[in-house]
Design an enzyme around this catalytic site. Sequence first.
Site, PDB file in Angstrom:
ATOM      1  CB  SER A 216      -0.973   0.059   1.178  1.00  0.00           C
ATOM      2  OG  SER A 216      -1.801  -1.084   1.202  1.00  0.00           O
TER       3      SER A 216
ATOM      4  CB  SER B 132      -1.059  -2.389  -3.441  1.00  0.00           C
ATOM      5  OG  SER B 132      -0.326  -1.304  -2.926  1.00  0.00           O
TER       6      SER B 132
ATOM      7  CG  ASP C  97      -1.848   1.388  -4.402  1.00  0.00           C
ATOM      8  OD1 ASP C  97      -1.010   1.266  -3.498  1.00  0.00           O
ATOM      9  OD2 ASP C  97      -1.979   0.567  -5.329  1.00  0.00           O
TER      10      ASP C  97
END
Length: 353
Positions: free
Chosen positions: A246, A284, A286
Amino acid sequence: MHADNFTSQGVRALLNRWRESRLIFTPRFATGATNSISDVAGVMVGHSTLSDGDIQTGVTAIVPPGDNLYTHPLPCGAAVLNGFAKPMGLTQIMELGELQTPILLSNTFAVGTLFNAMVRQSCVNFPQIGRGSATVNPLVLECNDAFLNDIQAMAVGEHNAQDALQSASKRFTRGSVGAGRGMSCFGLKGGIGTASRRDEKQDIQLGVLVLANFGVLSELTLDGVRIGADIERLLPELAPQVDAGSIIIIMACDRYLDSRQLTRIARRAGAGLGRLGSYWGHGSGDIAVAFSTRRAGELLPDEQLESLLAMAADATEQAVLDAMLAAETVVGYQQHSRLGLSEVLDSLAAPGF
């Protein structure tokens, strides 16, 4: 060096520049005075860092200007580039376009603690919250630092949130500090990084802060040069990292913009991540958040957003590199370690490599 001659030439040029000037990035636009999010007037950052054996984590606070965000919120927008994440407060911001509190960053399992800390502090400041007036919407964002930090220990307490908030200032440390203490980036050490850009013609300052914890080493690209494969060959013992950890990107702007425009600017962080070699992997989270420090004014026409869109991508790219270059090597949970990028570049640039 890299088997591809074109890439090999680029790597050599990059390392020569590092050896001579310790620089690896050329901004595409003018930077602010300190190349920091705090170049945006009134924005401050504070940290609380926990570093004790298996515990390598902390809290970072981004404090916008204004003593009364609860009743006088700031325009805010957000973009979820990939939603493998556990934020709190984000959905209301995306719905109403308003930032009511400072922003707190930490590890995934600390989100609830930080939410409680911000609610508690807000109720002290505004006793009417939830007692005749609306509740408050703290914004808490996270990355998973479990490789370097014993995340199950849940070591972050409400006092760490208060420490981060109370220590906030225009000048702050970057790298392996605060929320960034246990973060990894492209298989190396990640953490807190920052950058700023200035549009002199329109007199606009844009600042970016990142909590960087993402990326696959083989894809790492520095100033357009794909150097990750060379680092892998130099350090084959590095523990692999998938693009799953992340990144949180916080942007501040000193021009009045509405939530829709701020969301458009926040989304351009993705272009900066792509230049570094990220593809927003499956696991992830984001997320980019952008706020304006002005509540009112003449709205900038959309066709005049062009420089801000470009600067958002450029500053995000440099802020991640800033985090990696500023980060010191950290040994943490179960003796796991991540090397700082500066140390790795020094090795690559050493005579005879």
